[in-house]
Design a protein around this motif. Structure first.
Motif, PDB file in Angstrom:
ATOM      1  N   GLU A 175       0.827  -1.206   0.000  1.00  0.00           N
ATOM      2  CA  GLU A 175       0.000   0.000   0.000  1.00  0.00           C
ATOM      3  C   GLU A 175       0.863   1.259   0.000  1.00  0.00           C
ATOM      4  O   GLU A 175       0.529   2.255  -0.630  1.00  0.00           O
ATOM      5  N   ARG A 176       1.964   1.167   0.694  1.00  0.00           N
ATOM      6  CA  ARG A 176       2.869   2.318   0.701  1.00  0.00           C
ATOM      7  C   ARG A 176       3.508   2.517  -0.665  1.00  0.00           C
ATOM      8  O   ARG A 176       3.694   3.650  -1.121  1.00  0.00           O
ATOM      9  N   ARG A 204       2.235   1.729  -3.531  1.00  0.00           N
ATOM     10  CA  ARG A 204       1.182   2.254  -4.390  1.00  0.00           C
ATOM     11  C   ARG A 204       0.980   3.755  -4.157  1.00  0.00           C
ATOM     12  O   ARG A 204       0.913   4.551  -5.107  1.00  0.00           O
ATOM     13  N   ALA A 205       0.929   4.129  -2.881  1.00  0.00           N
ATOM     14  CA  ALA A 205       0.734   5.544  -2.543  1.00  0.00           C
ATOM     15  C   ALA A 205       1.844   6.387  -3.143  1.00  0.00           C
ATOM     16  O   ALA A 205       1.615   7.461  -3.714  1.00  0.00           O
ATOM     17  N   GLU A 206       3.037   5.879  -3.018  1.00  0.00           N
ATOM     18  CA  GLU A 206       4.209   6.612  -3.488  1.00  0.00           C
ATOM     19  C   GLU A 206       4.137   6.823  -4.991  1.00  0.00           C
ATOM     20  O   GLU A 206       4.469   7.897  -5.502  1.00  0.00           O
ATOM     21  N   ASN A 234       1.386   6.758  -6.877  1.00  0.00           N
ATOM     22  CA  ASN A 234       0.287   7.654  -7.213  1.00  0.00           C
ATOM     23  C   ASN A 234       0.663   9.113  -6.982  1.00  0.00           C
ATOM     24  O   ASN A 234       0.151  10.004  -7.645  1.00  0.00           O
ATOM     25  N   HIS A 235       1.515   9.297  -6.034  1.00  0.00           N
ATOM     26  CA  HIS A 235       1.869  10.623  -5.568  1.00  0.00           C
ATOM     27  C   HIS A 235       2.640  11.442  -6.597  1.00  0.00           C
ATOM     28  O   HIS A 235       2.520  12.657  -6.677  1.00  0.00           O
ATOM     29  N   LYS A 250       7.780   8.658 -10.606  1.00  0.00           N
ATOM     30  CA  LYS A 250       7.084   7.507 -10.015  1.00  0.00           C
ATOM     31  C   LYS A 250       8.079   6.379  -9.763  1.00  0.00           C
ATOM     32  O   LYS A 250       8.123   5.783  -8.675  1.00  0.00           O
ATOM     33  N   ASN A 287      10.415   7.305  -6.956  1.00  0.00           N
ATOM     34  CA  ASN A 287       9.739   7.244  -5.662  1.00  0.00           C
ATOM     35  C   ASN A 287       9.529   5.798  -5.206  1.00  0.00           C
ATOM     36  O   ASN A 287       9.746   5.463  -4.040  1.00  0.00           O
ATOM     37  N   ARG A 337      11.146   4.303  -1.886  1.00  0.00           N
ATOM     38  CA  ARG A 337      10.303   3.755  -0.818  1.00  0.00           C
ATOM     39  C   ARG A 337      10.690   2.299  -0.552  1.00  0.00           C
ATOM     40  O   ARG A 337      10.796   1.864   0.591  1.00  0.00           O
TER      41      ARG A 337
END
Lengths: 213, 213, 213, 213
Positions: D80-81, D83-85, D87-88, D95, D98, D102
């Motif tokens: 989930e982290r 994915r968030a990264e 998307n961010h 991307k 990031n 991460r």
DNA sequence: CATGAATGAGCTTTCATTCAT
DNA sequence: AATGAATGAAAGCTCATTCAT
């Protein structure tokens, strides 16, 4: 009136509480009959009884104790019925017939108990030894009584070693129950009583008859 | 000649190795008889046999397997003796008498086996079920044979339900063994055979005699 | 002539005996690849090799030792081929391409080895740590050499952190092998070499190209 | 208000109970990371967690199950982290950068998890196969997404075999983590992200540059 | 050299019983 | 009284290693 009502309520409560004792006992019997004593776990009994594991130890000292209590409880109960049946009949052969009929009937009615008595008799020996022995002794005493009375009546041979007769009869009945327990088809156990008694009384030989002719 | 000697030595060696199989089997039976199957540990058996725990698993798949092997081994062995005894006698009643004498003799001679058969029959059911059932069936078949032959001979009543007679006899014998196993004093079990057969044949009733008079 | 023949025979014998060493090694690799090191038993290896359990301990100190010897043996063997391949090529990019092609070819040819290298690399760390590390180091040294030569040639960028490049390349190759190992369909692994090298060299970005335009 | 407070207390209690689940999980991870899965004993995990051996089996079906649960739990959380990264970030290269940052950061922060993922990925395959595969697939899907978006953006080459690119990138990152795990000195893993991405994007060749000149 | 039966330490797992809540 | 989470002793079983043959 009020006091009576109250007292009845208390009794009911008490009975309900006692019920947990019996609840566990019945559950245990079911589980033991299904899986055998050593294969059964306290947790299974608790689940079957719908109580917590720990609750069992409020009513029984330990797992073995459940079995001991079961035999104490059942033995007394069943034996009283046996006794009544014997007292009820007029002559010795009827007493014997009634005893065996009742024996088969009780075990047919409560198959779990039957399994525990047949299977457990040996399995657990040391645990419930006293109870089972007592039961067995009471049973054999009943037969002794019947035989001796029959000998006085003249319906039973006098040249018998009564100690052996008791085993002879108990063994036959036990084996009939055993076979029934292991059989697939559930035939009527009680109907075996009459032919069985007939065997006990007349034997399988033709000697008596032969002599007649 | 030398080769023969060698081959015999090899056999002996082989037998010694095989002996470990029997060593464990005998040890296991002793332990099982003493403590019951579920109360016995593999470590106890190993200690009794004088081998390491792991050694047991070279000869048996697991603990249950020991019991299964015991019954396979014993059943065949004992039953052959039963069969021989039956074949040996001339008439049916002698066959029955011989069978029961041999039965009692074998169980008296090997008390551990006796315990396992009486106790274990029920206890372990599912493990050694097949073996025990086979043994029981063979036994009952023997009795059937005897009864039917006796009926043709005229020494055994024709109006019998043979299925019930088998249980009637096996039950009586079993119970006599049982009582002996539980008794303190070790009386001679075989001497019970004659009076027991007499009971099977003549029954406890006076009817035949009464008719005479 | 005779002596020579004899000596050859001795050699063959020796080799045959040595063969038992390799026999066990090959068997072990097969078993390890199939089941993993800790899931494999010495008995399984012995069976696979067709020797007795005890024989393994004549050639190897213990189970771990088999793995250590495998990596010692294979690493040297495979690495020599890698080295030859690199030396063979003219320019750096061809060296890299050849190295990777050989790498993929060897692992494709000996899938068991591939599994042990990929799977085992981490699993066993402490056992075969030295061997695996040496192999890895030799590999990375090869790449270092190639990269540095390429930088002098002008075919490889000078602004690179070589330590990172080595991991970048080894990682890519490893992962390609890994995927192949886990894939159902067995596609040709070697054919991945050219596109992979192309990626290593040109990257995935459009920057260089963009600048062109 | 009081009820709310109570409910919160209950929650805390519940969480404390649940904490034993996590307590064991964390302990297991520590032990597994230190000694490897097969080298670790349940007793060690219990000791590390400060609970009794048996307690572990109240929360996990068996030893394997601990590992499976770990991967289930961690994979979801970490992914989930990731994915968030992704998307961010605005553009594809960011991307990618990031994601890798991460990735390195998470594994740097939780070295035990890193070891289990790197070591265990292969070692245990069959146990946690599904979880690990899922994680790996999710990761590769992320990369696919990024690459495809980048191709549309124009920042990533269109003439790529995306399946290979995924392995190329995952392999590089993995190997960087691996090297870090095995290194003595604990340098900053995250700082490897930028140069690594630069390698992924530009490659090691001078071709683009060469063409410029 | 080769064998493979024997060993026993060590592991995982179960379950009767306890006790804080 | 009732609960059920926690305990830890104890059991069955495996397998690397040894050693008499």
């Amino acid at each position: 009136m009020r006091l009576e009502a109250l007292s009845r309520e208390v009794k009911i409560n008490k009975k309900n509480k006692n019920d947990k004792y019996h609840l566990i006992l019945e559950a245990a019997v079911k589980v033991f009959a299904r899986q055998g004593f050593y294969q059964s776990t306290v947790a299974q009994i608790a689940r079957e009884a719908g109580v917590a594991d720990g609750t069992i130890y409020l009513y029984f000292k330990n797992k073995d104790d459940i079995l001991v209590h079961f035999f104490q409880y059942k033995t007394k109960q069943v034996f009283e019925r046996f006794r009544a049946e014997v007292n009820h009949a007029e002559n010795s052969l009827d007493k014997l017939r009634n005893l065996i009929k009742r024996h088969l009937a009780e075990f047919q009615r409560d198959r779990d108990m039957a399994i525990l008595y047949q299977v457990g008799t040996h399995q657990i020996d040391r645990l419930a030894e006293d109870q089972i022995r007592e039961m067995s002794k009471m049973y054999q005493d009943l037969i002794s009584e019947i035989v001796e009375a029959g000998q006085q009546e003249g319906s039973i041979r006098k040249d018998l070693y009564v100690g052996l007769v008791k085993r002879f009869i108990l063994g036959g009945v036990d084996e009939v129950i055993n076979t029934w327990l292991h059989s697939e088809r559930e035939y009527d156990l009680v109907s075996m009583a009459d032919p069985l008694v007939e065997l006990f009384v007349r034997g399988i030989g033709t000697l008596g008859i032969t002599n007649d002719e």
